[in-house]
Scaffold this active site. Structure first.
Site, mmCIF file in Angstrom:
data_model
loop_
_atom_site.group_PDB
_atom_site.id
_atom_site.type_symbol
_atom_site.label_atom_id
_atom_site.label_comp_id
_atom_site.label_asym_id
_atom_site.label_seq_id
_atom_site.Cartn_x
_atom_site.Cartn_y
_atom_site.Cartn_z
ATOM 1 N N ASP A 200 0.971 -1.251 -0.047
ATOM 2 C CA ASP A 200 0.014 0.087 -0.121
ATOM 3 C C ASP A 200 0.931 1.291 0.070
ATOM 4 O O ASP A 200 0.208 2.370 -0.365
ATOM 5 C CB ASP A 200 -0.968 0.002 1.125
ATOM 6 N N MET A 206 -4.701 -0.763 -3.828
ATOM 7 C CA MET A 206 -4.344 -1.128 -2.191
ATOM 8 C C MET A 206 -4.880 -2.309 -1.896
ATOM 9 O O MET A 206 -6.035 -2.402 -1.128
ATOM 10 C CB MET A 206 -4.568 -0.047 -1.123
ATOM 11 N N LEU A 207 -4.465 -3.462 -2.297
ATOM 12 C CA LEU A 207 -5.021 -4.851 -2.108
ATOM 13 C C LEU A 207 -4.137 -5.707 -1.335
ATOM 14 O O LEU A 207 -2.760 -5.808 -1.840
ATOM 15 C CB LEU A 207 -5.461 -5.159 -3.465
ATOM 16 N N HIS A 209 -3.801 -8.876 -1.755
ATOM 17 C CA HIS A 209 -2.943 -9.843 -2.778
ATOM 18 C C HIS A 209 -2.146 -9.425 -3.781
ATOM 19 O O HIS A 209 -1.336 -10.052 -4.181
ATOM 20 C CB HIS A 209 -4.547 -10.749 -3.461
ATOM 21 N N HIS A 332 -21.517 -29.603 -14.077
ATOM 22 C CA HIS A 332 -23.021 -29.340 -13.828
ATOM 23 C C HIS A 332 -23.407 -29.992 -12.632
ATOM 24 O O HIS A 332 -23.315 -31.081 -12.397
ATOM 25 C CB HIS A 332 -23.809 -29.698 -15.107
#
Length: 353
Positions: A200, A206-207, A209, A332
């Site tokens: 950051d 600003m993450l 990961h 599915h």
């Protein structure tokens, strides 16, 4: 519908006209409906938690029903839509208050599905959103006009800034930009030798990961390897209900760069798994380059969007086309089938719609 004298209604249970109790009126279908009186409930008969039958008059917060009409109230103490529902079940009419923790008004299908969990086989006669006093009104103004916006909640998001004030960076001479972010080169090096910065405190989203990927890249670079972060494929997730997830470019960015693209879109309303768990809101949208068919961006609104976006991040990292995804077998019934269908939709070949 049987006609009754003024001040009376037809009781389907007793099969005769009866006096309209205080606090109620006759609705469009001839059944009793409660007056909008700030939650005051007047009913005929004695009832427990809003259910009752009888002929006497009674007032109270748990007022009973009258004749063939009973009332059941379930209003959790949180923000959402309170719905007045009128249903028919086993020859009787029921007025129900239901709570939907959603910003938008629920569809008729959603209301009926919830009603039938309590009243199997019930028929939905009518429903409407009650006034929710927990909302807010925002007033906005500009040079031209003033506007009022009614909403459930207001999220104040003024942005964030890097927390570098107490790192004593000036003492060692590390350069910062005007926003207080640490300036680094492509290898995450600052202007001071052997001082690196990630996360950051540097430029970019600003993450957590994103910072994690940068940390791995820096460790590899320090070890003499080729550390790398692809900033074009950093997924983002908004943990709302329904969830929102995205990766790559959006349509506005592509139009600004004058990139020709195709759009494939598939609604969760047509997805078997989403319908099975009664979460049919949202869709998957895939943006692909017109000539090469390479996927440029993916946007998902719906159940488990934050989990589903990972598949598309991998696909984009390896330069997949929409046809590559469309030709990949998906189990599915799963939510991920919506991704395959959206990929098929890029060339108008979706199976369901």
């Amino acid at each position: 519908m049987k006609n009754c004298p003024s001040g009376q209604y037809y009781c389907h249970q007793k099969k005769k006209c009866r006096k309209i109790p205080t606090g109620y009126h006759v609705g469009a279908r001839g059944y009793l409906e409660q007056d909008d009186d700030n939650g005051k409930k007047n009913g005929n008969g004695n009832g427990t938690n809003g259910n009752g039958n009888g002929n006497g008059n009674g007032n109270g917060s748990n007022g009973g029903g009258n004749g063939g009409v009973s009332e059941s109230t379930r209003i959790p103490s949180k923000i959402g839509n309170i719905i007045d529902v009128y249903v028919g079940w086993r020859g009787k009419g029921y007025m129900i208050k239901m709570f939907f923790p959603s910003v938008k008004k629920p569809s008729r299908r959603e209301v009926l599905d919830q009603v039938r969990k309590v009243y199997p086989g019930a028929k939905l006669w009518s429903y409407q959103v009650s006034k929710n006093d927990q909302g807010v009104i925002i007033e906005t103004s500009n040079k031209d006009a003033k506007n009022k916006i009614e909403a459930d909640v207001v999220l104040i998001s003024v942005g964030r800034k890097p927390y570098t004030d107490k790192l004593n960076l000036k003492k060692i001479g590390v350069n910062l930009d005007k926003k207080g972010k640490i300036i680094v080169n492509k290898n995450f090096e600052t202007n001071v030798k052997n001082v690196y910065a990630i996360g950051d405190v540097i430029d970019g989203p600003m993450l957590a990961h994103k910072a994690e990927e940068e940390g791995i890249a820096v460790a590899e670079l320090i070890a003499g390897q080729s550390g790398h972060v692809n900033y074009d494929i950093i997924p983002g997730v908004i943990y709302t209900s329904p969830e929102v997830a995205y990766v790559g470019k959006n349509e506005e960015e592509l139009k600004e760069k004058k990139v020709n693209y195709k759009v494939g879109k598939f609604p969760f309303m047509a997805n078997s798994r989403a319908k099975a768990i009664n979460e049919p809101e949202g869709f998957v949208k895939i943006l692909a380059e017109s000539t090469t068919d390479r996927v440029l961006g993916v946007h998902i609104i719906g159940p488990h969007a934050g989990e589903m976006i990972a598949e598309m991040s991998v696909a984009m990292e390896f330069g997949a086309s929409s046809e590559d995804i469309a030709r990949t077998c998906h189990a599915h019934p799963t939510f991920s089938e919506a991704i395959k269908e959206a990929a098929l939709s890029v060339d108008k070949r979706q199976i369901h719609s």
